[in-house]
Design an enzyme around this catalytic site. Structure first.
Site, PDB file in Angstrom:
ATOM      1  CB  SER A  80     101.679 -17.295  28.590  1.00  0.00           C
ATOM      2  OG  SER A  80     102.805 -17.922  28.047  1.00  0.00           O
ATOM      3  CE  LYS A  83     104.315 -19.707  30.163  1.00  0.00           C
ATOM      4  NZ  LYS A  83     105.137 -18.840  29.300  1.00  0.00           N
ATOM      5  CE1 TYR A 205     104.175 -23.740  30.046  1.00  0.00           C
ATOM      6  CE2 TYR A 205     104.967 -24.848  28.078  1.00  0.00           C
ATOM      7  CZ  TYR A 205     104.676 -23.688  28.761  1.00  0.00           C
ATOM      8  OH  TYR A 205     104.868 -22.473  28.153  1.00  0.00           O
ATOM      9  CE1 TYR A 257     104.376 -14.360  26.779  1.00  0.00           C
ATOM     10  CE2 TYR A 257     102.821 -12.747  25.956  1.00  0.00           C
ATOM     11  CZ  TYR A 257     103.146 -14.048  26.250  1.00  0.00           C
ATOM     12  OH  TYR A 257     102.239 -15.051  26.026  1.00  0.00           O
ATOM     13  CB  VAL A 275     100.633 -16.541  22.028  1.00  0.00           C
ATOM     14  CG1 VAL A 275     101.970 -15.974  22.456  1.00  0.00           C
ATOM     15  CG2 VAL A 275     100.546 -18.036  22.287  1.00  0.00           C
TER      16      VAL A 275
HETATM   17  N1  GLU Z   1     102.340 -22.725  24.845  1.00  0.00           N
HETATM   18  C1  GLU Z   1     103.261 -21.683  24.546  1.00  0.00           C
HETATM   19  C2  GLU Z   1     104.680 -22.151  24.624  1.00  0.00           C
HETATM   20  O1  GLU Z   1     105.036 -22.851  25.513  1.00  0.00           O
HETATM   21  C3  GLU Z   1     103.065 -20.518  25.471  1.00  0.00           C
HETATM   22  C4  GLU Z   1     102.771 -19.414  24.605  1.00  0.00           C
HETATM   23  C5  GLU Z   1     102.446 -18.132  25.341  1.00  0.00           C
HETATM   24  O2  GLU Z   1     103.383 -17.420  25.709  1.00  0.00           O
HETATM   25  O3  GLU Z   1     101.250 -17.824  25.533  1.00  0.00           O
HETATM   26  O4  GLU Z   1     105.486 -21.798  23.788  1.00  0.00           O
END
Ligand code: GLU
Length: 343
Positions: A80, A83, A205, A257, A275
């Site tokens: 994440s 992002k 993604y 988060y 994560v």
């Molecule tokens: N690749 C994970 C997902 O899309 C993201 C996980 C994260 O929050 O780091 O569920």
């Protein structure tokens, strides 16, 4: 990426020099390495292979001094953390007004994978939850899927100053198990928030989440944002300076988060976690911090990483809104580092 190798080895030779700040980071490492709380992410088998004892801390100043301790070469998937940076690229591609018409900047207080859109506008709440990140990935321009991925990788390489790879097994597992993300993408398609190239965008993604980085990269990426978008070692611009504040703002309000409010209250350093166990934290105008430890708390944040950032914030007064005198002055601790560069 000409000359990057030399510049990185120069940065490494600086880290080898004893300094008060480096000793401080060593103490943090010793203090928190025994902390065995939390659990390694296991929603896909590849992530469960991470070793609980892995722990690395890297701080990079905007002047290009790098201090690291522990497992700073260990690669892991960025997840994440990607992002925040892809959001910056979407802003460069389309400008604020368009990006904001597709993705809001409102914290949710909900888990990263919640299936929720703003009731009034149908926008995903922010670019740090999965829905918002998928809508953001959808906006990345390129002539083909390969070209879009290349633009994302090139962007990350400007931040890290070195070439990056994708962990293909992680990508394939994310793709194979990502039906919740797929459902969100189709919900957003229903509301006109994403284009029809759903599978291509989801691949993009999942690929951006599967990029392999280490704690040093996360320190360098944060230092680049702290330095107004210019990598402090390579001097390459990674992002238009006008969008740095947008990226850092959503990191502060949504980056940790559903712990983001408490993080801002307790630590007050814009940051993003993933994560895979990484945290990248931006101290504007001063330095970037990268931490890596795969033991996660229930919200998905690295337990040791949170502790390290809490201590750094408290000891050096790095909370953005701190007006009190801190116990230690960061500039003094770093400037008193007698750098003798070993060519
Ligand atoms: N690749 C994970 C997902 O899309 C993201 C996980 C994260 O929050 O780091 O569920």
């Amino acid at each position: 990426m000409a000359d990057t190798g030399n510049l990185q080895s120069l940065a490494h030779s600086i880290t080898a020099v004893a300094s008060p700040f480096r000793s401080y980071l060593n103490e943090l490492y010793d203090k928190y390495h025994p902390l065995n709380q939390g659990a390694v992410a296991d929603y896909i088998p590849e992530l469960a292979l991470a070793k609980p004892e892995w722990f690395g801390i890297c701080a990079v100043t905007v002047g290009g001094q790098s201090f690291e301790v522990g497992d700073c070469d260990q690669l892991f998937t960025i997840q994440s953390i990607s992002k925040a940076f892809v959001y910056g690229l979407a802003l460069e591609d389309h400008g604020r007004a368009y990006v904001n018409s597709k993705v809001s900047v409102e914290p949710t207080g909900e888990a990263f994978n919640s299936i929720a859109l703003d009731e009034n506008t149908n926008r995903p709440y922010n670019p740090m939850v999965n829905a918002g990140a998928i809508a953001t990935a959808d906006m990345i321009k390129g002539k083909s899927s390969t070209d879009r991925l290349k633009r994302i990788l090139d962007m990350f390489q400007r931040y890290t100053g070195r070439e990056l790879d994708i962990n293909v097994p992680v990508f394939l597992s994310e793709k194979a198990t990502g039906n919740r993300n797929r459902a969100m993408a189709y919900l957003m398609l229903n509301f006109g928030m994403v284009s029809e190239r759903i599978e291509e965008t989801l691949d993009l993604y999942f690929q951006q989440c599967s990029i392999l980085v280490n704690a040093r990269d996360l320190g360098m990426m944060a230092a680049t944002l702290a330095n107004g978008g210019v990598n402090p070692i390579t001097k390459e611009r990674a992002i238009d300076e006008h969008y740095v504040q947008d990226v850092i703002s959503v990191m502060l309000t949504c980056g940790m988060y559903d712990y983001s409010g408490e993080w801002t209250y307790r630590v007050g350093i814009p940051a993003k976690s993933g994560v895979g166990g990484g945290i990248t934290a931006v101290v504007p105008g001063k330095m970037g911090i990268g931490t890596f430890s795969p033991l996660l708390d229930a919200k998905g944040n690295s337990v040791r990483g949170i502790k390290v950032c809490e201590d750094l914030s408290k000891d050096f007064g790095l909370h953005l809104f701190n007006v009190a005198k801190a116990e230690r002055n960061l500039e003094d601790w770093i400037e008193s580092n007698n750098v003798t560069v070993d060519w």
